[in-house]
Design a protein around this motif. Structure first.
Motif, short mmCIF file in Angstrom:
data_model
loop_
_atom_site.label_atom_id
_atom_site.label_comp_id
_atom_site.label_asym_id
_atom_site.label_seq_id
_atom_site.Cartn_x
_atom_site.Cartn_y
_atom_site.Cartn_z
N GLN A 256 0.84 -1.20 0.00
CA GLN A 256 0.00 0.00 0.00
C GLN A 256 0.87 1.25 0.00
OE1 GLN A 256 -2.81 -0.15 3.25
NE2 GLN A 256 -3.53 -2.19 2.70
N HIS A 257 1.95 1.21 0.79
CA HIS A 257 2.88 2.34 0.82
C HIS A 257 3.51 2.55 -0.56
CE1 HIS A 257 5.89 5.11 2.47
NE2 HIS A 257 6.79 4.43 1.76
N LEU A 258 3.94 1.46 -1.18
CA LEU A 258 4.53 1.57 -2.52
C LEU A 258 3.54 2.15 -3.52
CD1 LEU A 258 6.76 0.97 -4.60
CD2 LEU A 258 5.86 -1.35 -4.78
N MET A 259 2.31 1.65 -3.51
CA MET A 259 1.30 2.14 -4.44
C MET A 259 0.99 3.63 -4.21
SD MET A 259 0.42 -0.16 -6.61
CE MET A 259 -1.09 0.56 -7.24
N GLY A 260 1.25 4.11 -2.99
CA GLY A 260 1.02 5.52 -2.70
C GLY A 260 1.93 6.45 -3.49
N HIS A 261 2.97 5.94 -4.11
CA HIS A 261 3.88 6.75 -4.91
C HIS A 261 3.44 6.84 -6.37
CE1 HIS A 261 7.04 7.31 -1.86
NE2 HIS A 261 6.71 6.10 -1.45
N TYR A 262 2.32 6.24 -6.70
CA TYR A 262 1.82 6.24 -8.08
C TYR A 262 0.44 6.88 -8.17
CZ TYR A 262 5.56 2.95 -9.24
OH TYR A 262 6.77 2.35 -9.44
N GLN A 263 0.17 7.47 -9.31
CA GLN A 263 -1.16 7.99 -9.61
C GLN A 263 -1.78 7.17 -10.73
OE1 GLN A 263 -0.72 12.17 -10.60
NE2 GLN A 263 -1.26 12.77 -8.51
N HIS A 264 -3.05 6.82 -10.55
CA HIS A 264 -3.76 6.08 -11.58
C HIS A 264 -4.12 7.02 -12.72
CE1 HIS A 264 -7.55 4.38 -13.35
NE2 HIS A 264 -6.74 3.36 -13.45
N LYS A 265 -3.80 6.61 -13.96
CA LYS A 265 -4.01 7.49 -15.11
C LYS A 265 -5.03 6.97 -16.11
CE LYS A 265 -1.18 10.85 -14.19
NZ LYS A 265 -1.66 12.23 -14.00
N ASP A 266 -5.13 5.66 -16.29
CA ASP A 266 -6.04 5.17 -17.32
C ASP A 266 -6.36 3.70 -17.08
OD1 ASP A 266 -7.65 5.52 -19.52
OD2 ASP A 266 -6.05 5.28 -21.00
N SER A 267 -7.49 3.26 -17.65
CA SER A 267 -7.92 1.87 -17.58
C SER A 267 -8.50 1.47 -18.93
CB SER A 267 -8.99 1.67 -16.50
OG SER A 267 -8.50 1.98 -15.22
N ALA A 268 -8.33 0.19 -19.27
CA ALA A 268 -8.89 -0.33 -20.52
C ALA A 268 -9.19 -1.81 -20.37
CB ALA A 268 -7.90 -0.11 -21.68
N LEU A 269 -10.19 -2.27 -21.09
CA LEU A 269 -10.40 -3.71 -21.23
C LEU A 269 -9.40 -4.24 -22.24
CD1 LEU A 269 -14.31 -3.96 -21.44
CD2 LEU A 269 -12.87 -4.58 -19.50
N LYS A 270 -8.82 -5.40 -21.96
CA LYS A 270 -7.87 -6.00 -22.90
C LYS A 270 -8.12 -7.49 -22.99
CE LYS A 270 -2.99 -6.33 -24.18
NZ LYS A 270 -3.13 -7.71 -24.68
N ALA A 271 -8.44 -7.97 -24.18
CA ALA A 271 -8.68 -9.40 -24.39
C ALA A 271 -7.38 -10.15 -24.22
CB ALA A 271 -9.25 -9.63 -25.78
N VAL A 272 -7.43 -11.28 -23.50
CA VAL A 272 -6.22 -12.06 -23.25
C VAL A 272 -6.51 -13.55 -23.45
CG1 VAL A 272 -5.18 -10.43 -21.66
CG2 VAL A 272 -6.75 -12.13 -20.78
N GLY A 273 -5.47 -14.27 -23.86
CA GLY A 273 -5.49 -15.72 -23.87
C GLY A 273 -6.52 -16.35 -24.78
N VAL A 274 -6.82 -17.60 -24.49
CA VAL A 274 -7.86 -18.35 -25.19
C VAL A 274 -9.00 -18.66 -24.23
CG1 VAL A 274 -8.41 -20.45 -26.48
CG2 VAL A 274 -6.19 -19.37 -26.78
N GLY A 275 -8.69 -19.27 -23.10
CA GLY A 275 -9.72 -19.62 -22.14
C GLY A 275 -10.37 -18.42 -21.49
N SER A 276 -9.62 -17.32 -21.31
CA SER A 276 -10.14 -16.16 -20.58
C SER A 276 -10.84 -15.15 -21.47
CB SER A 276 -9.00 -15.45 -19.84
OG SER A 276 -8.44 -16.27 -18.87
N ILE A 277 -10.69 -15.26 -22.77
CA ILE A 277 -11.21 -14.21 -23.63
C ILE A 277 -12.73 -14.11 -23.51
CG2 ILE A 277 -11.42 -15.66 -25.70
CD1 ILE A 277 -10.42 -13.19 -27.30
N GLY A 278 -13.19 -12.88 -23.37
CA GLY A 278 -14.62 -12.63 -23.17
C GLY A 278 -14.96 -12.32 -21.72
N THR A 279 -14.06 -12.71 -20.78
CA THR A 279 -14.25 -12.29 -19.40
C THR A 279 -13.79 -10.84 -19.27
OG1 THR A 279 -12.08 -13.14 -18.78
CG2 THR A 279 -13.96 -14.61 -18.47
N ARG A 280 -14.11 -10.21 -18.15
CA ARG A 280 -13.79 -8.80 -17.96
C ARG A 280 -12.35 -8.68 -17.46
NH1 ARG A 280 -18.69 -10.14 -17.99
NH2 ARG A 280 -20.42 -8.74 -18.48
N CYS A 281 -11.44 -8.56 -18.42
CA CYS A 281 -10.01 -8.44 -18.12
C CYS A 281 -9.56 -7.04 -18.48
CB CYS A 281 -9.20 -9.47 -18.91
SG CYS A 281 -9.63 -11.18 -18.52
#
Length: 432
Positions: A256-281
């Motif tokens: 948590q302390h480490l993450m405190g040194h970063y700012q969140h800038k952006d988010s995106a859905l990204k399709a991955v793999g074969v078995g996981s594709i279509g889940t919310r990744c």
């Protein structure tokens, strides 16, 4: 589009009737992102091996009908050969291990062994190897598992718990030239895969010079471009901050302390793999004060394990927690960013460092000897995971003779590989 549904009566689950593989996939797809289903089908249709990778739910149903040893371990749950690979330890060592735990769940140890063995049979077939060579590759994989389990059974607890395969042992003089050469290429590439490399590939500056993910639908879909219905009507930033607060509660105070040194800038859905594709990744971009201080975390939807209906054993109710705790148990060293959260829509998510020295073997670059050497490596690695997550001495006694055990698993692996090929043909026929 969902897989077309044929007419006829649906089978019921019992000891003699096999569940319809296409019906199982239809049920699984009902909750997946609809715009990714055609891509899922395309990837699974490429080959029987690709289909096998995407259908852990089908083999779970087949395994669930079989008698088993009763020797329970924390299973990987989807132990095919491409769910093994390289990753970075917190101490910045390149390690080899299981690297996908979406289906992890307690269950009989041989279920992982059979899935790994069947994947090697299918991989050998994809390379055009003879039946004799296929058998040799499969037997070597399973025998390596049995021999390693005997080794771990004879060790004290702590030395077993921390045992690792150093990189020098992976690329030693006993392996074939094909395998040694390929591993050197894979490990060199893996050491270049980190958050900075991910940002160079996936991001671009916006009008204000701020880094943002490159919008490339349907495979990469920025949250700010999503229809609000996929974010429960919320602003994308509020949605992301809600999930981030939930995630922070699952990691250590140090992280948590480490993450405190970063700012969140952006988010995106990204399709991955074969078995996981279509889940919310999704992928999430964080930046620090230094120009090169960037961090990309991946959030993956965690659904109930495909094994859960077939074993009456406890697991965490939060599916992200199930994945994270299973991974921590089975890996000798795990990603310190591992955590879990629940998004505003109620989906269970687990979070991990994205592309942190990740690397996998390319089966197409291996010959028969190279594939056999890789099987030896995977067999040792799976045994190590099971030794941490189960009773290694009881399993070693059950196996008794690794060579004879390998012969028995070979027959089952060929059976499951044959099923996968037949199911793949039916699947291709259904989507065309």
């Amino acid at each position: 589009m969902l897989i077309p549904s044929p007419g006829g009566e649906r089978p019921t689950m019992n000891s003699s009737v096999r569940l319809d593989p296409l019906e199982l996939l239809r049920q699984q797809e009902a909750t997946r992102l609809p715009w990714l289903l055609s891509e899922r089908h395309r990837r699974m249709a490429e080959s029987p091996f690709a289909f096998f990778r995407g259908t852990a739910i089908v083999m779970a149903a087949d395994l669930g009908r079989q008698p088993h040893s009763g020797l329970m371990v924390q299973l990987c749950g989807d132990a095919h050969l491409l769910n093994f690979g390289f990753y970075g330890s917190p101490e910045r060592q390149l390690l080899f291990g299981i690297n996908d735990f979406d289906e992890t769940h307690p269950g009989p140890f041989e279920w992982d062994v059979q899935r790994l063995a069947a994947s090697f049979v299918l991989a050998a077939r994809s390379l055009g190897l003879s039946e004799k060579q296929q058998s040799r590759v499969c037997r070597r994989t399973v025998r390596a598992y049995g021999e390693a389990m005997a080794e771990f059974a004879a060790m004290p607890q702590i030395p077993m718990w921390v045992a690792q395969l150093p990189l020098e042992r992976l690329i030693d003089e006993h392996a074939s030239a094909n395998f040694r050469g390929h591993l050197k290429k894979v490990t060199t590439a893996a050491l270049q895969r980190d958050s900075r490399q991910a940002v160079r590939k996936l991001c671009e500056p916006d009008d204000n010079g701020e880094l943002r993910f490159r919008h490339q639908p349907p495979l990469i879909w920025r949250f700010d471009a999503l229809d609000p219905e996929w974010l429960a009507g919320m602003d994308w930033h509020d949605w992301s901050q809600n999930g981030l607060r939930s995630y922070m509660g699952s990691i250590s105070s140090t992280m948590q302390h480490l993450m405190g040194h970063y700012q969140h800038k952006d988010s995106a859905l990204k399709a991955v793999g074969v078995g996981s594709i279509g889940t919310r990744c999704g992928i999430n971009l964080f930046v620090g004060q230094h120009p090169e201080d960037v961090l990309v975390l991946q959030g993956k939807q965690a659904e109930p394990s495909v094994l859960a209906p077939y074993v009456n054993l406890p697991a965490p109710e939060h599916q992200g927690q199930r994945v994270v705790e299973g991974q921590r148990l089975l890996q000798t060293a795990s990603d310190p960013f591992l955590g879990w959260c629940t998004n505003p829509a109620g989906d269970h998510i687990y979070v991990r460092h994205f592309r942190d020295w990740k690397g996998s073997v390319d089966v197409a670059q291996l010959d028969g000897d190279g594939l056999k050497d890789y099987g030896n490596l995977c067999g040792w690695t799976l045994a190590k995971a099971h030794a941490r997550g189960g009773d290694r001495r009881a399993i070693a006694v059950h196996i008794d003779d690794p060579k004879r055990f390998a012969e028995g698993v070979l027959e089952q692996a060929i059976h499951h590989a044959d099923l996968a090929e037949a199911d793949h043909a039916s699947f291709v026929g259904a989507i065309t």
